[in-house]
Design an enzyme around this catalytic site. Structure first.
Site, PDB file in Angstrom:
ATOM      1  N   SER A 183      32.196  72.048  14.131  1.00  0.00           N
ATOM      2  CA  SER A 183      33.339  71.807  15.670  1.00  0.00           C
ATOM      3  C   SER A 183      33.029  73.590  16.254  1.00  0.00           C
ATOM      4  O   SER A 183      32.997  73.770  17.173  1.00  0.00           O
ATOM      5  CB  SER A 183      34.132  71.110  15.999  1.00  0.00           C
ATOM      6  OG  SER A 183      35.008  71.773  14.790  1.00  0.00           O
ATOM      7  N   ARG A 204      31.532  74.279  19.353  1.00  0.00           N
ATOM      8  CA  ARG A 204      31.942  74.536  20.566  1.00  0.00           C
ATOM      9  C   ARG A 204      32.232  76.348  21.315  1.00  0.00           C
ATOM     10  O   ARG A 204      31.556  75.839  22.417  1.00  0.00           O
ATOM     11  CB  ARG A 204      33.526  74.339  20.445  1.00  0.00           C
ATOM     12  CG  ARG A 204      34.574  74.867  21.206  1.00  0.00           C
ATOM     13  CD  ARG A 204      35.502  75.444  21.178  1.00  0.00           C
ATOM     14  NE  ARG A 204      36.818  74.113  20.297  1.00  0.00           N
ATOM     15  CZ  ARG A 204      36.879  74.165  18.897  1.00  0.00           C
ATOM     16  NH1 ARG A 204      36.571  75.084  18.580  1.00  0.00           N
ATOM     17  NH2 ARG A 204      36.941  73.039  18.597  1.00  0.00           N
ATOM     18  N   ASN A 244      29.599  76.154  24.847  1.00  0.00           N
ATOM     19  CA  ASN A 244      30.535  77.138  26.349  1.00  0.00           C
ATOM     20  C   ASN A 244      29.476  77.751  27.209  1.00  0.00           C
ATOM     21  O   ASN A 244      29.326  77.829  28.453  1.00  0.00           O
ATOM     22  CB  ASN A 244      32.290  77.082  26.120  1.00  0.00           C
ATOM     23  CG  ASN A 244      33.065  75.700  26.201  1.00  0.00           C
ATOM     24  OD1 ASN A 244      33.603  75.609  26.676  1.00  0.00           O
ATOM     25  ND2 ASN A 244      33.088  75.256  25.190  1.00  0.00           N
TER      26      ASN A 244
END
Lengths: 300, 156
Positions: free
Chosen positions: A230, A234, A238
């Site tokens: 994660s 992440r 993004n």
């Protein structure tokens, strides 16, 4: 949009392809020798034994810039009246220090420097996203064709290392390795394994413990593995999305004056908004890395 | 989007950066920050100490002034006392001196009076004798009545 015959999807794909160096696989020119991939498929066929030269180049360059500036400030650091650079560096260091103190309570000299490195390095890599998407790849294409006689069409160049999952996974796996190391070092193998197998379902009896062991292990193991995944996804997600939007906006530039001006405005607006994302993602990555380190230091 | 050696390269790069940062960047900066914090704290403490000392000195100075004032008034009182004593002494001296002078003068006057009286007596005696001679020139023998005349002279 220099490539005249390029379609929109080709343009996007070209932008999302890393400059890959590796052993050229069977079925391509110069098969068996080492060289740059000339197409996305070739890069893919190189498998694991290949390296993204652009990602490595930019990440190392930016990291060296960061360390050079900070080292310079650290070398001439004085307890008296600080100069401009020292002031700035001290401000950053204090910011990192206070946020590390906020979430990390144990004593470990590696955590704060790690947080500083993560934050500034990721921030710099993210900021490369604000350079207009075509500048550096075009420059690389021109350089490639001028110096090496390569078709500029085949020179791939991605300038934002954090849009390469290799980069983000590389960092998150290093952080993960650190958390495993300190987790085992502080809690011992037994304590570490107990944390993996004796919770969240607890039992007093031996039978209950053994009964709960598989389910506990499954839950905790998923939780453990999900941390680095994660963490890196992440950041990658993004920045990848941000870059993708820049590329899509750049596509508009070829669609006439009106849309071009509109695209310019859009690009500006997205860049302003992206500054926030860039900062935020760097900060989140740093904070979560510190939190994971904290969890590794304390039994819970 | 292929996962390849870049992953390992990034991990190693990251490790090296963290190591460098931990070794050469973080300690000097935090050290300087800590040293400055200490310096400022020391400076503040010194300022406070100075202020405290100044207050003490002021208090001491006030005490000194008070003491000096007391001493000065003591000295003035003593001086006044001494002055009145001197005046008193001088008065006494003058009084005795005057008395002495007066007594001296009185004695002199008495002497003078006595002398004048003596002289007067002599003169009266000689006058009386002369008168008596004139009277008695004829009737009284000077020698025969000398003892009687002498008795008379002593009684005068």
């Amino acid at each position: 949009m220099a490539e005249q015959a390029l379609t929109a999807s080709g343009y996007i794909k070209h932008h999302l392809q890393n400059l890959t160096f590796g052993k050229i696989p069977e079925g391509y020119e110069h098969a068996g020798s080492w060289g740059f991939a000339h197409s996305a498929q070739e890069a893919k066929d190189m498998g694991f034994m290949a390296i993204h030269v652009d990602t490595m180049f930019w990440s190392i360059l930016l990291g060296v810039i960061f360390l050079f500036i900070f080292r310079k400030a650290a070398k001439y650091a004085t307890e008296g009246v600080p100069g401009g650079l020292q002031n700035f560096v001290e401000w950053v260091v204090e910011f990192i220090d206070s946020s590390v103190r906020g979430s990390f309570t144990a004593k470990n000299p590696i955590v704060a420097p790690m947080a500083l490195t993560l934050f500034i390095w990721i921030l710099l890599m993210n900021l490369m996203d604000l350079v207009p998407v075509d500048w550096l790849p075009q420059l690389a294409g021109l350089t490639g064709s001028a110096l090496f006689g390569v078709d500029p069409h085949h020179v791939y160049f991605r300038v934002v290392p954090t849009t390469d999952p290799n980069a983000t996974f590389g960092m998150s796996l290093a952080v993960f390795a650190l958390t495993l190391f300190y987790g085992i070092k502080i809690k011992g193998i037994g304590g570490f394994m107990a944390e993996l197998t004796m919770q969240p379902f607890e039992s007093k009896s031996m039978v209950g413990k053994i009964l709960f062991l598989p389910i506990n292990f499954f839950l905790e193991f998923v939780g453990l593995i999900s941390k680095p995944i994660s963490l890196s996804l992440r950041l990658f997600g993004n920045l990848y999305a941000g870059e993708m939007i820049f590329i899509l906006i750049a596509l508009l530039f070829s669609s006439g004056i009106g849309l071009g001006i509109f695209a310019g405005m859009l690009q500006w607006a997205w860049a302003v908004f992206h500054i926030l994302i860039v900062m935020l993602q760097a900060f989140i990555f740093m904070t979560l890395a510190v939190v994971y380190m904290e969890m590794a230091h304390h039994a819970h | 989007m292929n996962i390849n050696l870049t992953l390992i390269g990034q991990s190693i790069t990251f490790g090296l950066f963290v190591w460098f940062c931990m070794k050469y960047v973080w300690p000097p900066i935090t050290g300087a920050l800590e040293a400055r914090r200490k310096q400022i704290a020391d400076g503040l403490a010194a300022a406070e100490r100075g202020q405290h000392e100044q207050e003490l000195a002021e208090k001491r100075a006030a005490e000194h002034i008070k003491e000096a004032k007391g001493q000065a008034s003591d000295i003035v009182a003593q001086a006044q006392k001494r002055a009145s004593e001197i005046i008193e002494e001088a008065k006494n001296d003058a009084k005795t001196e005057a008395e002495r002078i007066v007594t001296g003068a009185n004695a002199e006057i008495e002497q003078e009076v006595n002398r004048a009286r003596e002289q007067l007596r002599q003169e009266v005696v000689s006058l009386a004798i002369a008168g008596a001679e004139k009277v008695l020139k004829r009737e009284v023998d000077k020698e025969a009545h000398a003892s009687a005349l002498n008795d008379l002279a002593t009684q005068l």
